[in-house]
Design a protein around this motif. Structure first.
Motif, mmCIF file in Angstrom:
data_model
loop_
_atom_site.group_PDB
_atom_site.id
_atom_site.type_symbol
_atom_site.label_atom_id
_atom_site.label_comp_id
_atom_site.label_asym_id
_atom_site.label_seq_id
_atom_site.Cartn_x
_atom_site.Cartn_y
_atom_site.Cartn_z
ATOM 1 N N LYS A 23 6.871 -2.820 0.259
ATOM 2 C CA LYS A 23 5.676 -2.186 -0.306
ATOM 3 C C LYS A 23 5.587 -0.731 0.161
ATOM 4 O O LYS A 23 5.984 -0.398 1.278
ATOM 5 N N SER A 24 5.041 0.111 -0.703
ATOM 6 C CA SER A 24 4.899 1.528 -0.378
ATOM 7 C C SER A 24 3.773 1.737 0.636
ATOM 8 O O SER A 24 2.935 0.849 0.850
ATOM 9 N N ASN B 60 1.226 3.608 0.299
ATOM 10 C CA ASN B 60 -0.045 3.577 -0.422
ATOM 11 C C ASN B 60 -0.510 2.144 -0.655
ATOM 12 O O ASN B 60 -1.703 1.831 -0.505
ATOM 13 N N GLU B 61 0.422 1.246 -0.997
ATOM 14 C CA GLU B 61 0.064 -0.168 -1.209
ATOM 15 C C GLU B 61 -0.420 -0.798 0.086
ATOM 16 O O GLU B 61 -1.402 -1.557 0.094
ATOM 17 N N GLN C 296 -3.952 0.309 0.906
ATOM 18 C CA GLN C 296 -4.949 -0.375 0.079
ATOM 19 C C GLN C 296 -5.230 -1.772 0.612
ATOM 20 O O GLN C 296 -6.387 -2.203 0.677
ATOM 21 N N ILE C 297 -4.172 -2.495 0.993
ATOM 22 C CA ILE C 297 -4.346 -3.830 1.575
ATOM 23 C C ILE C 297 -5.162 -3.742 2.857
ATOM 24 O O ILE C 297 -6.080 -4.534 3.093
#
Length: 307
Positions: free
Chosen positions: A61-62, A64-65, A68-69
């Motif tokens: 996952k990036s 940014n991802e 968000q999590i």
């Protein structure tokens, strides 16, 4: 003098419960947002632990991802913190509307057969409301292990509230006594197994999210010891303050399972639960304190060194 300070702490706790009780849910989530900001952005409570866990579990996952999590996790974390207190004072029929069981047939079928069961669930969704709705929702008499709090007044209050809702709370050191209750009535033994074991040498090792992971031995050991079927309990968040519960048969006959097989199937279900919406799992927990070296010996993982 110790009891005096404990009682003062209890009075503050009861006042907080009163404030949560008279606060409507919409306003409660406004306060949750503020609390989330304070814990996440100001106090930075275990943010490095959360970062470490997410990066280990989701290497593809990036950034940014993952951010968000992480942000959604802290919002959910404060949501369930306030929801758990709200649940103690909310009428059970109103709570049950927010904590809906989609299909209870798996448990009901075992109850009709007069069978006690182990109910295996995890720190996902809202695990706190699970013990506050069972008398209203299920035919089994429910029992759960717990670690008594240091403040005896707060401990007794929470124990009384939960037992009034139909869940018998048993101290961890009296586990076998709890399971012996199955001789007198049809029981559902609620057990969590996804946290880090205090004694890794007793646990079972499985592949969880691509990581060699030690699992608490309780679910596997007691289901096999007393030959109890295992039902997996999954709590999915559909909106703030609303959850849907899914029950599925995990193991019907534990006596036929090889050592570690039950733990592997349980953690596979936990993995399937959180993979699509990982923000609702307890990422602030230091889950991987131990690992196995090349010789299979249990050693400190070093994952959380200096965190």
């Amino acid at each position: 003098m110790k009891k005096v300070f404990q009682y003062i702490g209890y009075l503050y706790f009861r006042f907080f419960i009163f404030l949560v009780r008279i606060t409507p849910f919409k306003l409660l989530y406004f306060f949750s947002d503020i609390l989330s900001f304070l814990i996440f952005k100001v106090a930075r409570y275990r943010t490095k632990v959360v970062d470490k866990n997410l990066k280990m579990c989701f290497p593809n996952k990036s950034e940014n991802e993952l951010k968000q999590i992480k942000s959604k996790f802290y919002q959910h974390f404060t949501d369930i913190l306030l929801e758990s207190f709200k649940g103690y004072t909310l009428p059970v029929e109103k709570l049950a509307k927010r904590y809906e069981f989609v299909d209870k047939s798996v448990l009901e079928n075992y109850h009709k057969q007069g069978k006690s069961v182990v109910i295996a669930f995890s720190h996902y969704g809202n695990w706190e409301w699970a013990t506050q709705t069972v008398l209203y929702e299920h035919s089994h008499k429910m029992a759960a292990l717990y670690k008594p709090m240091r403040n005896i007044y707060i401990n007794n209050y929470i124990k009384k509230c939960r037992e009034a809702r139909g869940t018998y709370l048993c101290p961890i050191e009296k586990t076998k006594y709890m399971f012996n209750m199955r001789n007198n009535q049809c029981m559902g033994f609620v057990m969590l197994g996804d946290q880090n074991p205090s004694n890794s040498r007793k646990g079972f090792w499985v592949n969880f999210l691509g990581i060699d992971t030690c699992v608490l031995h309780g679910i596997e050991m007691y289901s096999k010891m007393f030959n109890l079927p295992i039902v997996y309990f999954e709590s999915r968040k559909v909106a703030r303050g609303y959850y849907k519960q899914y029950l599925s048969e995990l193991i019907d006959d534990p006596s036929k399972c090889q050592p570690g097989e039950i733990s592997e199937k349980y953690m596979k279900k936990v993995e399937e639960t959180l993979i699509n919406a990982p923000e609702y799992w307890l990422w602030s927990h230091k889950r991987w304190k131990k690992q196995r070296d090349q010789n299979g010996e249990v050693v400190d993982s070093g994952f959380y060194k200096n965190l």
